[in-house]
Design an enzyme around this catalytic site. Structure first.
Site: not given
Length: 1153
Positions: A276, A454, A457, A1086
């Site tokens: 598309h 193309y 289906h 730490c």
């Protein structure tokens, strides 16, 4: 006479020019200049002299025969040689002239001019010894096929020397000149294909101007092209399209075949978007294509200005949420719309970051001083620039997914361990050292034949077949099998009219929009996940859903109206063997017999029915992935190459300069990650709270998960991925107050550390034993063990001396003078702040650092920092899910290399008592940490730890946790004091830094450093709730927490809490040290806090005792950072091509006269 200028001439030349004051005017004389520099040599300054005059010239014969002089060092420019006298025989010349016949050839009484070229014999009289070397160099370059030439050899200039010496009528002179002209001509495009300006930088909505000299080539609204000229005379009467469908195309209840390679419906959704994108036949004129002939993501952006405007907000380059331009896609299976929405979200992500990064001031917001039309125009340009560049970037991801993920599945490369891919954009030619390739950026026009190629289906799944049937029932009120072609267009036209004109109001799949205009993520993720799990149909005859009958019959009719070539003609055009029997077309007896009855001869088989009814290929690894029919498998690859290679926006204009460095890198593919596949970038960016960073649904969605598991297990990569269906991951709970932070960090029984996952991934069992990996007694014991080795007697003096010495050494060795040599420059982050901690960790832990003093190391300073920073990020700061997978996989590789080297070093030290280790040179006697690393390793061994545990559970994870974090706090503090808010404190810091080190001055310097960290630092920590709880913030807000929630404690707001830091925006170096929270509190505070504070004190002292420390002018003096929610920042890499959690580069300067 030294220093004198001596002019020498010999009187009048043969032209008899007049002499004034002893200097001939325009006379051809020799002028010689003597300078002490040149000793006894003379330089010819005028061009000619008397034939009897002899002189020498400087530089006229270098080793390659060139005439050169260094005018920068006081020498005068070189001149040419004195020409040799031409010896002629006057009597011979006179005899030749006297014997000429009268000029009767021309009417004007002149002799004809004959240009007689001389041969090699005459040329050899003029060639010198170094000309032979030039010829040999030319031949050698030709034989080697050199595409890139080393211009330092001066070969072009040497050829010019050679040609200039050849006779005027030399044939070789003409040939060499032609060759030189051709090479110079071919260095540039003729005409140029790339131009400056926004009209050439951005895609137009309709695709025009892709080719600058044929602007309408491939534009929307153009005619379809014809790929193959039909020459075979077709039958006068062709079979009925409906009968063709029923005989060779239609799927029956018992004939459905699922895809043999277990390809998912996602691949066909992607194909739907591509189809598309480039095909939109105008129903009023089927010869016209309403789409452009380029893969410009038109389903999202539209094919016209009107369509494009409909999806824009016209603010900050953004699109309306969760929408796309092309109405046609709303009638497709909903997964197609979800993919387009994912691109919509990616576009908005890109637009936002382009504005935040603002590379090179390209997206500066308009000045507040502008008014009226000027202001409106400026904001319009700002929005459009962001939108158009975001489109280029987003389209870049679209094409990379197409060329890597999609094409790899088409040819089954996803099943093998190879980085090869068919990327039509591959560059070729001299600049990449290969032969010239096919042209690029020449435009494209799609053809009617490929419109038919193309229509895939047959590959519609059973699930989507039911969706199509339901759509027809909804639109036409009757089953699809009963819809006639004449009803088809009317039904679609009605559907289009009923679709809202505003894309932001459209819906699909029964999903509803929320108040923000977005669809619910849970709905979209469920939809796309089901599509990933849905096996598609197979190519081939008798597999098209019955619901598509009317569509297929219209396709057959359309092909006839276009007068396209037949199947065999089409195959011959692509150099494929034409079919001689119907069994060649399809070996299935039923299909072959049906074709025979329909067409009588293979040459009569029409293109579209033939493409559908052909036999499908069987999977081949690699080679055949989607198992298409034979002709399709060949021609679609040709079309893909033309579509992409002809598009200048994907070839000649697909550059970091057009997409920005960040944009180009954001969508680029890395062959070392997933063999280049990048689909995960789209999935995880769109749905970060659903897809895990390693979800196989996101990384390989074009094959169903169960098949992917088989593939990845065979490749030995299955352990990298999660195969569970995606599910919602609640966002983190944010705690921002000082009191809330203290509560979370100190309540160990309710809130557990979360770092075990990253540690285990990187370092396996060893990482899980690291002290920060959990809250068990084992981890507490590991912490005590490491603390005992770090903080031994005398450690304070040793650490202090090391940082004082190393910081000074780096500032001296890495800095340099520029300009007037009064100011020294250095990259205070990249070359100093980061590196000093690398050296510390390497000495303390025996890391394999390669330096001038320690050449036996393995990793350079920058490499070691990069490894340790990657380790820290993977464990503690892995915040961007879309970047997590490449970060983790690459980090694990280098982390394990480092850990294995460290383990080998540990074994050597523990096995051989006198060994200093594999990577440590002989230490200097005054080296503060000369035996620290060896002593620590032996001390850990004495606590009963194995060599493996020492390396994998202590040395490597501790180094990774320490170095980047300490480097970060220094960079942020320095950046603060060089900013307008902090620069007025620098004189005070400078005065303190100049004083001798005492407890008072040390405390004051540390206070300044801690204030800089407090005001500029961006720190936080994660915990996971073990039980349900309610956290009370200092402002009275109560935050509910559920067991399993990730809780993020932010120190940014806590650092400005006026209750704990009165006048929080003011620097006060005498605040109580215990108030600073950025080192953490509680059991996992730490461990290196004390050492870190000594380090930053000495680093501040060393830097700020220099006079007038400041940023260098321009952007190199700025710490480029990008804001993130909650007061946090990330930093631009040096090339601005990506974001990094730690400061990367900032150049400073100071006075050093």
């Amino acid at each position: 006479m030294d220093g004198a200028v001596r002019l020498d001439w010999t009187g009048l030349d043969l032209t008899g020019h007049e002499i004034h004051d002893g200097v001939p005017i325009a006379s051809r004389v020799q002028v010689m200049v003597s300078f002490p520099l040149f000793k006894d040599q003379h330089i010819i300054m005028s061009s000619k002299e008397s034939p009897s005059r002899k002189s020498s010239t400087i530089g006229q014969s270098t080793r390659n025969g060139s005439c050169q002089a260094d005018t920068q060092k006081g020498q005068l420019p070189p001149v040419g040689e004195k020409p040799k006298p031409v010896k002629e025989n006057p009597m011979k010349k006179l005899k030749e002239m006297s014997q000429r016949p009268l000029p009767t050839q021309h009417g004007d009484g002149t002799y004809p001019t004959e240009k007689k070229l001389t041969g090699i014999g005459e040329d050899l009289k003029h060639i010198r010894g170094y000309d032979v070397k030039t010829l040999l160099a030319m031949v050698k370059s030709k034989l080697k096929g050199e595409k890139l030439k080393d211009d330092k050899t001066m070969l072009m200039e040497r050829v010019m020397q050679l040609v200039a010496r050849l006779p005027t009528e030399s044939k070789k002179r003409a040939e060499l000149t032609d060759s030189l002209i051709n090479e110079l001509w071919e260095s540039l495009d003729h005409p140029p294909l790339n131009y400056l300006g926004p009209e050439h930088s951005y895609r137009t909505p309709d695709g025009s101007y892709n080719h600058p000299f044929n602007p309408q080539l491939g534009a929307a609204g153009s005619r379809y092209a014809r790929s193959v000229i039909p020459t075979v005379t077709p039958p006068g009467a062709l079979p009925d399209p409906g009968l063709i469908f029923d005989s060779i195309m239609g799927r029956t209840p018992n004939s459905y075949r699922k895809h043999p390679n277990n390809v998912s419906s996602i691949l066909w959704y992607w194909a739907t978007i591509i189809i598309h994108d480039i095909f939109w036949t105008d129903p009023r004129d089927i010869n016209t294509n309403k789409s452009s002939s380029y893969l410009d993501l038109a389903p999202l952006y539209g094919n016209s200005q009107e369509m494009q405007d409909s999806i824009r907000t016209f603010k900050d380059g953004r699109m309306k949420p969760d929408c796309y331009a092309d109405k046609r896609l709303a009638g497709m299976p909903p997964g197609v719309s979800v993919l387009l929405i994912m691109f919509n979200r990616f576009h908005n992500h890109v637009a936002e970051n382009l504005a935040l990064i603002n590379e090179g001031g390209r997206f500066n917001k308009p000045s507040d001083l502008l008014e009226g039309e000027a202001r409106e125009a400026a904001w319009k340009k700002y929005d459009n620039d962001l939108f158009q560049v975001a489109r280029l970037v987003t389209s870049g991801l679209y094409i990379n997914i197409t060329l890597v993920d999609y094409v790899r599945n088409i040819v089954n490369l996803n099943r093998v361990d190879t980085t090869w891919t068919l990327d039509p954009r591959q560059d070729a030619g001299a600049h990449v050292g290969t032969a010239d390739g096919a042209e690029r950026g020449t435009g494209n026009a799609v053809s009617a034949e490929f419109n038919l190629c193309y229509r895939w289906h047959s590959c519609i799944s059973e699930k989507d077949s039911k969706f199509v049937e339901a759509q027809f029932q909804n639109i036409f009120g009757k089953p699809a099998s009963e819809v006639r072609p004449d009803e088809m267009w009317k039904g679609f036209a009605k559907m289009e009219q009923n679709t809202p004109a505003d894309p932001g109001q459209r819906t699909f799949g029964g999903f509803k929009r929320g108040p923000d205009g977005k669809f619910d993520d849970d709905d979209l993720v469920r939809c796309i996940s089901e599509a990933v799990e849905d096996v598609a149909g197979a190519f081939g005859a008798r597999n098209v859903p019955q619901a598509m009958k009317v569509v297929e019959t219209m396709g057959i009719i359309q092909g006839r109206k276009w007068n396209v070539a037949g199947l065999n003609e089409f195959r011959k055009h692509f150099h494929l063997k034409p079919y001689s029997t119907f069994e060649d077309i399809n070996s299935d007896p039923g299909v072959a017999e049906a074709l025979r009855r329909l067409y009588d001869h293979p040459d009569n088989v029409e293109l579209y029915p033939g493409l559908v009814a052909e036999e499908d290929k069987q999977p081949m690894v690699p080679g055949v992935g989607i198992a298409p029919t034979y002709t399709i498998s060949r021609v679609v690859l040709s079309d893909a190459v033309c579509l992409v290679r002809g598009d200048r926006f994907y070839t000649t204009d697909f550059t970091p300069r057009n997409l920005t460095n960040w944009g180009y890198k954001e969508v680029d593919y890395d062959l070392s990650v997933n063999h280049g596949c990048v689909f995960y970038k789209l999935f995880i960016r769109a749905f970060p709270n659903h897809f895990k960073q390693n979800s196989v649904y996101a990384h390989y969605p074009m094959v169903v998960p169960s098949e992917n598991k088989r593939i990845l297990e065979a490749l030995g990569r299955a352990d990298l991925f999660d195969f569970e269906a995606p599910k919602y991951i609640p966002p983190r709970v944010n705690i921002t107050s000082y009191g809330g932070a203290e509560y979370i960090l100190e309540t160990q029984e309710k809130y557990k550390v979360t770092w075990h996952e990253g540690l285990g991934f990187l370092m396996g069992e060893g990482g899980l034993k690291f002290m920060l990996s959990g809250d068990d007694p084992l981890h507490a014991q590991q912490r005590k063990c490491m603390a005992a080795q770090l903080y031994k007697d005398g450690w304070t003096e040793a650490v202090k001396a090391f940082y004082a010495g190393m910081m000074e050494e780096l500032l001296v060795s890495k800095s340099y003078f520029l300009g007037n040599n009064k100011h020294r420059h250095v990259d205070i982050i990249r070359d100093v702040g980061n590196m000093v901690h690398v050296h510390f960790a390497s000495q303390v832990f025996g890391l394999p650092l390669k330096t001038a003093k320690n050449p036996t190391g393995v990793f350079t300073e920058q490499e070691m920092y990069g490894i340790l920073a990657a380790i820290f990020t993977t464990i503690f700061f892995d915040l961007d899910p879309s970047k997590s997978f490449p970060l983790r996989t690459k980090t694990r590789e280098v982390c394990q290399k480092l850990a294995k080297l460290v383990e080998a070093n540990v074994k050597l030290i523990n096995k051989i008592p006198w060994s200093r280790g594999m990577f440590v040179g002989k230490p200097a006697k005054d080296e503060p940490l000369s035996i620290y690393g060896k002593t620590m390793i032996k001390g850990l061994k004495a606590h009963g730890l194995s060599d493996y545990d020492i390396a994998w559970s202590h040395v490597v994870p501790t180094s990774g946790a320490m170095v980047p974090n300490q480097a970060q706090v220094f960079a942020q503090a320095v950046d603060y004091y060089l900013s307008p808010a902090g620069m007025h404190y620098i004189p005070e810091i400078h005065m303190v830094a100049l004083q001798p080190s005492t407890p008072e001055t040390d405390a004051l310097l540390l206070g300044y450093a801690m204030e800089g960290i407090r005001l500029a630092g961006t720190f936080g920590s994660y915990r996971e709730a073990a039980v349900d709880d309610v956290v009370k913030e200092d402002n009275g807000r109560q935050v509910p927490v559920k067991a399993g929630d990730r809780v993020f404690v932010s120190f940014v707001d806590a650092a400005r809490d006026p209750k704990h830091f009165p006048d929080p925006e003011v620097v006060n170096p005498r605040r109580p040290a215990k108030k600073y929270i950025h080192y953490g509190v509680g059991p996992h505070a730490c461990l290196g806090r004390d050492a870190s504070q000594i380090a930053i004190t000495e680093m501040f002292r060393c830097l700020f005792r220099r006079r007038n420390v400041r940023r260098v002018p321009g952007p190199q003096g700025e710490l480029k950072k990008v804001p993130r929610p909650g007061g946090f920042y990330v930093y631009m890499r040096e090339d601005w091509g990506g974001l990094f959690p730690f400061p990367v580069t900032m150049r400073v300067m100071w006075d050093d006269e």
